[in-house]
Design a protein around this motif. Structure first.
Motif, short mmCIF file in Angstrom:
data_model
loop_
_atom_site.label_atom_id
_atom_site.label_comp_id
_atom_site.label_asym_id
_atom_site.label_seq_id
_atom_site.Cartn_x
_atom_site.Cartn_y
_atom_site.Cartn_z
N SER A 131 0.82 -1.20 0.00
CA SER A 131 0.00 0.00 0.00
C SER A 131 0.86 1.26 0.00
O SER A 131 0.55 2.22 -0.67
CB SER A 131 -0.93 0.00 1.21
N TYR A 132 1.96 1.24 0.75
CA TYR A 132 2.83 2.42 0.80
C TYR A 132 3.78 2.45 -0.38
O TYR A 132 3.94 3.45 -1.05
CB TYR A 132 3.61 2.45 2.12
N SER A 134 4.63 0.26 -3.84
CA SER A 134 4.23 -0.79 -4.76
C SER A 134 5.42 -1.71 -5.04
O SER A 134 6.53 -1.25 -5.29
CB SER A 134 3.76 -0.14 -6.07
#
Length: 176
Positions: A131-132, A134
């Motif tokens: 999520s932070y 890729s």
């Protein structure tokens, strides 16, 4: 056909506490900061690679000519065909190294062009995790479908792509 049937996928070298600088280096290390995602003409800044001593390492994962280096982490999953490589260079853990097993079936240069296509970039973005930041996993990358083209067609695609890139580069030089 799947990517893992045609190539060996290796992870870049992990440096747990950063890359230790050495007074007597044996290797250079490619990191994300050495990679210019905008440049087609010179994507790796070879002169600025960090130098370290890997003489105590038992693992030989030096990059070789005809390897394809692909960024595994970050927003841009760009592939680079390494036609030539300086001696004793390794990539860090942010990259995968793809080595074509049978060059008579798949040209490494074509593989890099294919991996950089908009269709494959979209596929990688859709299948990437995190999520932070890729990242695409080795398992997911291994399942990438590869078109079944004969070597002559692969070479034609490479020649055409290289010709267009050269023209763009020359025009950019004229503009500057």
């Amino acid at each position: 056909m799947r990517l893992d049937k045609l190539v060996t996928i290796s992870s870049g070298r992990t440096f747990k506490n950063g890359i230790p600088e050495s007074l007597e280096p044996t290797h250079s290390v490619i990191q994300l900061r050495d990679f210019d995602k905008e440049s087609e003409h010179r994507p790796i800044r070879w002169e600025q690679l960090s130098k370290t001593d890997l003489s105590s390492s038992k693992v030989d994962n030096n990059l070789q000519p005809n390897d394809v280096l692909i960024v595994a982490k970050g927003p841009v999953k760009k592939a680079i065909f390494l036609s030539t490589v300086p001696k004793d260079v390794v990539a860090n853990q942010h990259f995968f190294i793809l080595t074509v097993n049978e060059p008579q079936k798949l040209l490494p240069e074509f593989l890099a062009h294919y991996l950089n296509s908009s269709e494959v970039r979209r596929w990688m973005n859709d299948n990437a995790g995190g999520s932070y930041q890729s990242a695409i996993s080795k398992t997911v990358l291994a399942g990438l479908p590869i078109p079944d083209l004969d070597i002559a067609k692969q070479q034609l695609i490479c020649d055409a792509t290289n010709s267009v890139r050269r023209e763009i580069y020359l025009h950019q030089q004229l503009i500057e």
